[in-house]
Design a protein around this motif. Structure first.
Motif, PDB file in Angstrom:
ATOM      1  N   GLU A 174     -27.567 -36.828 -77.326  1.00  0.00           N
ATOM      2  CA  GLU A 174     -28.712 -37.631 -77.765  1.00  0.00           C
ATOM      3  C   GLU A 174     -28.226 -39.053 -77.997  1.00  0.00           C
ATOM      4  OE1 GLU A 174     -32.705 -38.355 -79.013  1.00  0.00           O
ATOM      5  OE2 GLU A 174     -31.874 -36.446 -78.331  1.00  0.00           O
ATOM      6  N   TYR A 175     -28.835 -40.018 -77.326  1.00  0.00           N
ATOM      7  CA  TYR A 175     -28.365 -41.397 -77.469  1.00  0.00           C
ATOM      8  C   TYR A 175     -28.432 -41.819 -78.934  1.00  0.00           C
ATOM      9  CZ  TYR A 175     -27.823 -46.391 -77.105  1.00  0.00           C
ATOM     10  OH  TYR A 175     -27.369 -47.671 -77.273  1.00  0.00           O
ATOM     11  N   CYS A 176     -27.296 -42.244 -79.462  1.00  0.00           N
ATOM     12  CA  CYS A 176     -27.197 -42.574 -80.885  1.00  0.00           C
ATOM     13  C   CYS A 176     -26.695 -43.995 -81.097  1.00  0.00           C
ATOM     14  CB  CYS A 176     -26.290 -41.565 -81.598  1.00  0.00           C
ATOM     15  SG  CYS A 176     -24.685 -41.287 -80.808  1.00  0.00           S
ATOM     16  N   HIS A 182     -28.143 -37.107 -83.631  1.00  0.00           N
ATOM     17  CA  HIS A 182     -27.157 -36.768 -82.617  1.00  0.00           C
ATOM     18  C   HIS A 182     -27.586 -35.434 -81.996  1.00  0.00           C
ATOM     19  CE1 HIS A 182     -24.389 -39.870 -84.145  1.00  0.00           C
ATOM     20  NE2 HIS A 182     -24.714 -39.447 -85.357  1.00  0.00           N
ATOM     21  N   SER A 183     -26.853 -34.979 -80.996  1.00  0.00           N
ATOM     22  CA  SER A 183     -27.132 -33.674 -80.403  1.00  0.00           C
ATOM     23  C   SER A 183     -25.816 -33.023 -80.014  1.00  0.00           C
ATOM     24  CB  SER A 183     -28.035 -33.813 -79.170  1.00  0.00           C
ATOM     25  OG  SER A 183     -28.413 -32.539 -78.673  1.00  0.00           O
ATOM     26  N   ASP A 240     -30.228 -30.557 -81.588  1.00  0.00           N
ATOM     27  CA  ASP A 240     -30.206 -31.854 -82.263  1.00  0.00           C
ATOM     28  C   ASP A 240     -29.660 -31.740 -83.681  1.00  0.00           C
ATOM     29  OD1 ASP A 240     -31.183 -33.141 -80.089  1.00  0.00           O
ATOM     30  OD2 ASP A 240     -33.181 -33.523 -80.899  1.00  0.00           O
TER      31      ASP A 240
END
Length: 322
Positions: free
Chosen positions: A196-198, A159-160, A171
């Protein structure tokens, strides 16, 4: 200028802090990043202007200028020497401007551990021994005028964490603890987002930082740590019998589940579902009954078997958790 992040429609209360303003810093850590961003934008505009001017000369300019534009000397100066000097200068200036982002923070600074989950945020306030003394979820409360150290972790994927008005993004990597300082100079609600695309409902993984004046913050924390009398009745019994306690924790009760968000203070939060809904009776009932229709892919199962009366009782019980 605002960051265009897709979020579902909601009331002004739930969306407090939105849209995220990346050029409106509210603290020293975000301030240096915003300054550097404006400088980079200005340089990009200037370079674009030069390129467009050169293109105009190449297409419509007199033959004399076209000849000079294609000359070896100009290529060496404008194509190699000038970019090398400018980019080196920007690098040195950028590092000096943002060096405090990685500088050590005072040992007695407030520390909070935030763990990224799919698709919500686990929040743990830490004591002087770095041990959690208070748990929460999706919402962080801090005092104004003081740096706060965030220990960022992840329990699943990358994740971010990003609250643009208070600091940069960092991150959250499984198996690693990253450190991010934040600070708010004035009281308010500052929205954040997983950057962040998770997977799954990543775009619906919001966060809120609520900054209080120091005295108000101290009163709030003292009130939260004081002994509380738990309500009883149908809602409390349903919370146990329906399986809620298997995934959720409420301090002072037998409910000690760790798979889902901590609900000790859920009644005082301004939003539900990791920042996507206003926290009121109607949305709380809707979330309990069928959260999948609101945030598809989240890990809470629907409770469509509960009657309207039972949903009302559960909502009443949860609203009392403050």
């Amino acid at each position: 200028m605002s960051l265009p992040i897709s979020m579902p429609p909601a009331s002004a209360e739930a969306m407090s802090g939105w849209p995220i303003s990346v050029f409106d810093p509210a603290g020293p850590y975000a301030g240096s990043i915003a300054t550097l961003s404006w400088i980079l934008v200005a340089m990009a505009v200037a370079v674009l202007g030069v390129v467009l001017a050169a293109l105009w000369v190449a297409l419509f300019g007199p033959a004399r200028l076209k000849t000079r534009l294609g000359g070896t000397r100009l290529i060496w100066i404008a194509g190699i020497a000038f970019p090398a000097v400018v980019l080196s200068g920007l690098l040195v200036y950028g590092l000096s401007l943002t060096r405090h982002l990685s500088a050590p923070v005072a040992q007695d600074a407030m520390r909070v551990r935030i763990t990224g989950e799919m698709w919500w945020w686990r929040v743990a306030y830490l004591d002087a021994r770095q041990q959690p003394y208070m748990l929460d979820a999706n919402e962080l409360h801090i005092p104004t005028g003081r740096p706060v150290v965030l220990e960022l972790e992840s329990n699943d994927v990358i994740h971010s964490f990003w609250v643009p008005r208070l600091s940069g993004k960092l991150d959250m990597v499984p198996g690693r603890r990253n450190i991010l300082p934040i600070q708010a100079d004035k009281p308010g609600v500052y929205a954040g987002q997983c950057a962040e695309y998770c997977g799954g409902p990543h775009a619906l993984m919001g966060f809120k930082v609520v900054a209080h004046a120091p005295a108000a913050f101290d009163r709030m924390m003292a009130a939260r740590r004081a002994p509380r009398q738990q309500p009883s009745g149908q809602g409390a019994a349903l919370f146990r019998s329906a399986g809620c306690a298997a995934c959720h924790r409420i301090a002072g009760t037998p409910a000690n589940g760790a798979a889902g968000p901590d609900l000790t203070y859920v009644g005082s939060r301004s939003s539900l579902g990791a920042g996507i809904l206003p926290n009121n009776r109607g949305t709380l009932i809707g979330w309990i009954g069928d959260s999948q229709s609101i945030k598809p892919g989240n890990r809470m199962p629907p409770y469509k078997m509960l009657s309207a009366e039972e949903l009302q009782a559960l909502a009443t019980y949860l609203e009392a958790q403050k």
